[in-house]
Design an enzyme around this catalytic site. Structure first.
Site, short mmCIF file in Angstrom:
data_model
loop_
_atom_site.label_atom_id
_atom_site.label_comp_id
_atom_site.label_asym_id
_atom_site.label_seq_id
_atom_site.Cartn_x
_atom_site.Cartn_y
_atom_site.Cartn_z
N ASP A 249 0.82 -1.20 0.00
CA ASP A 249 0.00 0.00 0.00
C ASP A 249 0.86 1.26 0.00
OD1 ASP A 249 -2.29 1.48 0.01
OD2 ASP A 249 -2.87 1.02 2.08
N ASN B 100 -10.52 -2.94 -6.33
CA ASN B 100 -9.72 -2.07 -7.22
C ASN B 100 -10.35 -1.88 -8.60
OD1 ASN B 100 -6.49 -3.18 -5.93
ND2 ASN B 100 -7.73 -1.43 -5.33
C1 FPP Z 1 -1.96 0.18 -3.34
O1 FPP Z 1 -1.53 1.50 -3.43
C2 FPP Z 1 -1.40 -0.59 -4.45
C3 FPP Z 1 -2.13 -1.17 -5.44
C4 FPP Z 1 -3.61 -1.10 -5.48
C5 FPP Z 1 -1.49 -1.88 -6.56
C6 FPP Z 1 -0.24 -2.62 -6.27
C7 FPP Z 1 0.49 -2.80 -7.53
C8 FPP Z 1 1.83 -2.79 -7.70
C9 FPP Z 1 2.77 -2.71 -6.58
C10 FPP Z 1 2.45 -2.82 -9.07
C11 FPP Z 1 2.09 -3.92 -9.99
C12 FPP Z 1 2.23 -5.28 -9.40
C13 FPP Z 1 3.01 -6.27 -9.88
C14 FPP Z 1 2.94 -7.61 -9.24
C15 FPP Z 1 3.94 -6.09 -10.98
P1 FPP Z 1 -2.59 2.66 -3.54
O2 FPP Z 1 -2.73 3.00 -4.98
O3 FPP Z 1 -3.87 2.27 -2.87
O4 FPP Z 1 -1.87 3.79 -2.74
P2 FPP Z 1 -2.54 4.97 -1.90
O5 FPP Z 1 -3.32 4.32 -0.79
O6 FPP Z 1 -1.35 5.73 -1.41
O7 FPP Z 1 -3.39 5.75 -2.86
#
Ligand code: FPP
Length: 236
Positions: A17, A65
């Site tokens: 996250d 998501n």
């Molecule tokens: C949460 O951060 C993260 C995600 C919803 C996506 C995770 C994806 C990756 C790390 C990259 C792609 C994955 C692979 C396996 C190549 P957020 O967007 O909710 O962050 P925030 O809470 O700060 O807005």
């Protein structure tokens, strides 16, 4: 303090996250945060594999998501395709076995095809299992299990038998669950499997999460006394 090799968690799960906030702090688009986050993925997978961790499950895309803007969803799947292409060699060098879990029928055909192909190709690799949760939700996982059980006409079932209907049927339950970015929630991740899991929360945003943060989490885990509801300390 060092990591005790005899008390390693077998299975580590991570809620990655903070990509969005990382980008915002730098006046960048959210996708830049995800891009840096996917670099963290390979670094942490390698570090965990070198330590001797058996399974690393990463929450890459949740059922919730899908509600994000279409451009962000498309960008995330593009990053996943890039990851599959660019890290293919590394996965083989590291002998990592790639798996995916979730309602993967929902993910775009091309991405699904490529991911599943690499899963098949790395199936016999003897190193760590890198298990990526895609279009995954814990409640949905439990519901699909119940539906299958009903279809089979079962009238009674044990916990052990129930576990066999989950996406994680071949995997041990996670011993340690890490969530980055300061949030302290489970967010529909591994609801059944985390019944006795140790939780570790860190303020570090996922793109800034380094090997040293993984080691800190493991050291903290090794200080905990896992009792599984009993009085006697269970050894790891
Ligand atoms: C949460 O951060 C993260 C995600 C919803 C996506 C995770 C994806 C990756 C790390 C990259 C792609 C994955 C692979 C396996 C190549 P957020 O967007 O909710 O962050 P925030 O809470 O700060 O807005």
């Amino acid at each position: 303090m060092d990591i005790d090799q005899k008390k390693l968690p077998q299975h580590i799960a991570i809620i990655m996250d903070g990509n969005g906030r990382w980008a915002k702090e730098r006046n960048l688009e959210r996708l830049k945060g995800h891009e840096h986050g996917s670099r963290t993925v390979i670094n942490i997978a390698k570090a965990a594999n070198h330590l001797g961790i058996k399974v690393l499950t990463l929450y890459a895309f949740s059922t919730e998501n899908w509600k994000r803007p279409a451009s962000e969803v498309a960008g995330l799947f593009k990053l996943l395709r890039r990851f599959i292409k660019e890290e293919r060699e590394t996965l083989f060098q590291e002998k990592i076995c790639l798996k995916v879990m979730g309602n993967i029928q929902k993910i775009p055909f091309l991405v699904r095809r490529e991911v599943l192909k690499l899963c098949r190709e790395t199936e016999k690799n003897q190193g760590m299992i890198l298990n990526i949760a895609l279009s995954y939700g814990g409640r949905e996982e439990i519901l699909q299990a119940v539906k299958k059980i009903l279809q089979e006409g079962k009238k009674t079932i044990s916990e052990k038998q129930f576990s066999k209907f989950l996406y994680t049927r071949e995997l041990p339950d996670p011993d340690l669950l890490i969530r980055s970015s300061g949030e302290q929630r489970i967010s529909n991740f591994l609801l059944w499997q985390s019944a006795y899991t140790e939780f570790y929360f860190t303020d570090v945003l996922w793109p800034d999460f380094e090997e040293s943060h993984l080691y800190e989490a493991i050291i903290e885990y090794q200080k905990r006394n896992r009792r599984y509801g009993a009085i006697i300390t269970k050894t790891f």
